[in-house]
Design a protein around this motif. Structure first.
Motif, PDB file in Angstrom:
ATOM      1  N   VAL A 141       0.731  -1.094   0.132  1.00  0.00           N
ATOM      2  CA  VAL A 141       0.109  -0.016  -0.067  1.00  0.00           C
ATOM      3  C   VAL A 141       1.040   1.197   0.031  1.00  0.00           C
ATOM      4  O   VAL A 141       0.619   2.164  -0.679  1.00  0.00           O
ATOM      5  CB  VAL A 141      -0.977   0.088   1.175  1.00  0.00           C
ATOM      6  CG1 VAL A 141      -1.476   1.553   1.381  1.00  0.00           C
ATOM      7  CG2 VAL A 141      -2.217  -1.108   1.157  1.00  0.00           C
ATOM      8  N   LYS A 142       1.876   1.221   0.870  1.00  0.00           N
ATOM      9  CA  LYS A 142       2.688   2.509   0.875  1.00  0.00           C
ATOM     10  C   LYS A 142       3.555   2.734  -0.638  1.00  0.00           C
ATOM     11  O   LYS A 142       3.657   3.919  -0.952  1.00  0.00           O
ATOM     12  CB  LYS A 142       3.809   2.131   1.816  1.00  0.00           C
ATOM     13  CG  LYS A 142       3.307   2.515   3.321  1.00  0.00           C
ATOM     14  CD  LYS A 142       4.495   2.160   4.385  1.00  0.00           C
ATOM     15  CE  LYS A 142       3.955   2.828   5.892  1.00  0.00           C
ATOM     16  NZ  LYS A 142       5.013   2.588   6.701  1.00  0.00           N
ATOM     17  N   THR A 143       3.844   1.647  -1.040  1.00  0.00           N
ATOM     18  CA  THR A 143       4.755   1.721  -2.219  1.00  0.00           C
ATOM     19  C   THR A 143       3.564   2.260  -3.378  1.00  0.00           C
ATOM     20  O   THR A 143       4.139   3.145  -4.316  1.00  0.00           O
ATOM     21  CB  THR A 143       5.203   0.352  -3.053  1.00  0.00           C
ATOM     22  OG1 THR A 143       6.045  -0.456  -1.809  1.00  0.00           O
ATOM     23  CG2 THR A 143       5.873   0.249  -4.064  1.00  0.00           C
ATOM     24  N   THR A 144       2.520   1.664  -3.369  1.00  0.00           N
ATOM     25  CA  THR A 144       1.548   2.247  -4.356  1.00  0.00           C
ATOM     26  C   THR A 144       1.119   3.576  -4.200  1.00  0.00           C
ATOM     27  O   THR A 144       0.895   4.441  -5.074  1.00  0.00           O
ATOM     28  CB  THR A 144       0.181   1.338  -4.324  1.00  0.00           C
ATOM     29  OG1 THR A 144       0.354  -0.022  -4.635  1.00  0.00           O
ATOM     30  CG2 THR A 144      -0.823   1.722  -5.216  1.00  0.00           C
ATOM     31  N   GLU A 145       0.980   3.983  -3.026  1.00  0.00           N
ATOM     32  CA  GLU A 145       0.512   5.574  -2.647  1.00  0.00           C
ATOM     33  C   GLU A 145       1.888   6.314  -2.897  1.00  0.00           C
ATOM     34  O   GLU A 145       1.411   7.437  -3.612  1.00  0.00           O
ATOM     35  CB  GLU A 145       0.469   5.575  -1.031  1.00  0.00           C
ATOM     36  CG  GLU A 145       0.170   6.742  -0.690  1.00  0.00           C
ATOM     37  CD  GLU A 145      -0.310   6.600   0.911  1.00  0.00           C
ATOM     38  OE1 GLU A 145       0.659   6.719   1.450  1.00  0.00           O
ATOM     39  OE2 GLU A 145      -1.518   7.056   1.272  1.00  0.00           O
ATOM     40  N   SER A 146       3.139   5.920  -2.954  1.00  0.00           N
ATOM     41  CA  SER A 146       4.189   6.756  -3.325  1.00  0.00           C
ATOM     42  C   SER A 146       4.122   7.071  -4.767  1.00  0.00           C
ATOM     43  O   SER A 146       4.325   8.015  -5.250  1.00  0.00           O
ATOM     44  CB  SER A 146       5.587   6.088  -2.981  1.00  0.00           C
ATOM     45  OG  SER A 146       5.527   6.076  -1.469  1.00  0.00           O
ATOM     46  N   VAL A 147       4.010   5.785  -5.485  1.00  0.00           N
ATOM     47  CA  VAL A 147       3.894   5.763  -7.016  1.00  0.00           C
ATOM     48  C   VAL A 147       2.843   6.779  -7.538  1.00  0.00           C
ATOM     49  O   VAL A 147       2.785   7.453  -8.403  1.00  0.00           O
ATOM     50  CB  VAL A 147       3.740   4.354  -7.544  1.00  0.00           C
ATOM     51  CG1 VAL A 147       3.569   4.563  -9.051  1.00  0.00           C
ATOM     52  CG2 VAL A 147       5.028   3.516  -7.582  1.00  0.00           C
ATOM     53  N   GLN A 148       1.389   6.724  -6.850  1.00  0.00           N
ATOM     54  CA  GLN A 148       0.598   7.414  -7.242  1.00  0.00           C
ATOM     55  C   GLN A 148       0.770   8.750  -6.779  1.00  0.00           C
ATOM     56  O   GLN A 148       0.414   9.778  -7.733  1.00  0.00           O
ATOM     57  CB  GLN A 148      -0.754   6.961  -6.394  1.00  0.00           C
ATOM     58  CG  GLN A 148      -1.248   5.707  -6.956  1.00  0.00           C
ATOM     59  CD  GLN A 148      -2.345   5.260  -6.146  1.00  0.00           C
ATOM     60  OE1 GLN A 148      -2.820   5.592  -4.900  1.00  0.00           O
ATOM     61  NE2 GLN A 148      -3.265   4.273  -6.756  1.00  0.00           N
ATOM     62  N   LYS A 149       1.514   9.216  -5.824  1.00  0.00           N
ATOM     63  CA  LYS A 149       1.988  10.547  -5.562  1.00  0.00           C
ATOM     64  C   LYS A 149       2.812  11.086  -6.617  1.00  0.00           C
ATOM     65  O   LYS A 149       2.684  12.380  -6.987  1.00  0.00           O
ATOM     66  CB  LYS A 149       2.105  10.621  -4.091  1.00  0.00           C
ATOM     67  CG  LYS A 149       1.394  10.601  -3.171  1.00  0.00           C
ATOM     68  CD  LYS A 149       1.890  10.783  -1.835  1.00  0.00           C
ATOM     69  CE  LYS A 149       0.833  10.707  -0.527  1.00  0.00           C
ATOM     70  NZ  LYS A 149       1.591  10.836   0.772  1.00  0.00           N
ATOM     71  N   ALA A 150       3.710  10.368  -6.826  1.00  0.00           N
ATOM     72  CA  ALA A 150       4.547  10.801  -8.074  1.00  0.00           C
ATOM     73  C   ALA A 150       4.021  10.806  -9.158  1.00  0.00           C
ATOM     74  O   ALA A 150       4.435  12.004 -10.049  1.00  0.00           O
ATOM     75  CB  ALA A 150       5.856   9.843  -7.993  1.00  0.00           C
ATOM     76  N   THR A 151       3.178  10.112  -9.622  1.00  0.00           N
ATOM     77  CA  THR A 151       2.419  10.306 -10.935  1.00  0.00           C
ATOM     78  C   THR A 151       1.555  11.401 -10.945  1.00  0.00           C
ATOM     79  O   THR A 151       1.659  12.200 -11.984  1.00  0.00           O
ATOM     80  CB  THR A 151       1.625   8.889 -11.109  1.00  0.00           C
ATOM     81  OG1 THR A 151       2.452   7.847 -11.153  1.00  0.00           O
ATOM     82  CG2 THR A 151       0.732   9.211 -12.466  1.00  0.00           C
ATOM     83  N   ALA A 152       0.980  11.607 -10.003  1.00  0.00           N
ATOM     84  CA  ALA A 152      -0.127  12.710  -9.708  1.00  0.00           C
ATOM     85  C   ALA A 152       0.732  14.156  -9.768  1.00  0.00           C
ATOM     86  O   ALA A 152       0.407  15.115 -10.592  1.00  0.00           O
ATOM     87  CB  ALA A 152      -0.830  12.798  -8.379  1.00  0.00           C
ATOM     88  N   ALA A 153       1.903  14.134  -9.178  1.00  0.00           N
ATOM     89  CA  ALA A 153       2.806  15.195  -9.189  1.00  0.00           C
ATOM     90  C   ALA A 153       3.311  15.587 -10.799  1.00  0.00           C
ATOM     91  O   ALA A 153       3.302  16.861 -11.061  1.00  0.00           O
ATOM     92  CB  ALA A 153       3.945  15.154  -8.275  1.00  0.00           C
ATOM     93  N   ILE A 154       3.592  14.582 -11.347  1.00  0.00           N
ATOM     94  CA  ILE A 154       4.302  14.787 -12.925  1.00  0.00           C
ATOM     95  C   ILE A 154       3.036  15.177 -13.625  1.00  0.00           C
ATOM     96  O   ILE A 154       3.263  16.074 -14.518  1.00  0.00           O
ATOM     97  CB  ILE A 154       4.505  13.364 -13.335  1.00  0.00           C
ATOM     98  CG1 ILE A 154       5.949  13.078 -12.566  1.00  0.00           C
ATOM     99  CG2 ILE A 154       4.937  13.482 -14.839  1.00  0.00           C
ATOM    100  CD1 ILE A 154       6.493  11.673 -12.843  1.00  0.00           C
ATOM    101  N   THR A 155       1.833  14.516 -13.473  1.00  0.00           N
ATOM    102  CA  THR A 155       0.661  14.992 -14.165  1.00  0.00           C
ATOM    103  C   THR A 155       0.437  16.675 -14.051  1.00  0.00           C
ATOM    104  O   THR A 155       0.071  17.404 -14.785  1.00  0.00           O
ATOM    105  CB  THR A 155      -0.557  14.147 -13.972  1.00  0.00           C
ATOM    106  OG1 THR A 155      -0.049  12.870 -14.227  1.00  0.00           O
ATOM    107  CG2 THR A 155      -1.783  14.646 -14.846  1.00  0.00           C
TER     108      THR A 155
END
Length: 227
Positions: A141-155
């Protein structure tokens, strides 16, 4: 429903929505804390299990002691009968009866302790497996959350700077065009210089009578007379 009740209902609904939003925003942190709390409860459960196991051991020792005492007093009663002392044998038999009652009570307790220990051991094992599984899930869950935050930041960055990217692209094209124009002018100057140098050399060679020379009217007439 009165206006006041409707207002109160709306307030409760809003409070529930706010509460759910807070839970959703802190879901990972709550999940991690719940795992930590479960670990603490499991630690206490293991401590309680050791207490029950200790009492089970004590009960087993007491059962063995009572059995030994019963066997011993049965021997005493037999000896009293052999000597013809039935009164003493009866007293010993009463003692044996008391020991038998105590033994039955301790054996019942031992059986109860045994069933409790087995059930608690199984619960502890099951809880440990569940907690380990939750910990693995927490890591994912933590890994997925980090990836989603990074993706959102890039977007978000791309969306907010889209016009800047377009401007940067135009600036790059202008720079490239300017550099190409400079290269073209440089090549043209070099070509012109080469042509000028070739023309100057040709004139010098012609003046010296070297290489091809242009025919003049006088030279042509002289050549005709010779024929």
């Amino acid at each position: 429903m009165s206006i006041l009740n409707k207002i109160l209902t709306a307030f409760r609904g809003g409070a529930r929505e706010v509460g759910e939003a807070i839970v959703d925003a802190n879901g990972t942190r709550i999940f991690e804390q719940e795992i930590s709390d479960s670990r603490e409860h499991l630690k206490k459960a293991k401590h309680n299990l050791t207490d029950v196991m200790a009492k089970q051991m004590q009960s087993k020792r007491e059962v063995n002691r009572l059995k030994s005492s019963v066997t011993e007093h049965e021997g005493f009663a037999t000896q009293a009968l052999d000597k013809g002392d039935e009164s003493l044998a009866l007293e010993i038999a009463e003692k044996i009866a008391t020991l038998d009652a105590d033994l039955a009570e301790q054996e019942s307790a031992l059986t109860t302790y045994g069933s409790h220990v087995e059930r608690l051991k199984e619960l502890v094992k099951k809880s440990e497996r569940q907690i380990k599984d939750y910990e693995r899930q927490l890591s994912m869950v933590k890994t997925t959350e980090s990836v989603q935050k990074a993706t959102a930041a890039i977007t978000d960055n791309f969306s907010s700077s889209n016009s800047k990217l377009i401007g940067a692209k135009e600036s790059l094209e202008r720079i490239k065009k300017k550099q190409m124009d400079f290269d073209d002018r440089l090549k043209a100057a070099e070509q012109l210089q080469d042509e000028t140098m070739d023309k100057s050399l040709e004139d010098k060679m012609q003046a010296a009578g070297i290489g091809q020379t242009k025919d003049t009217a006088a030279s042509i007439l002289e050549r005709l007379k010779k024929k």
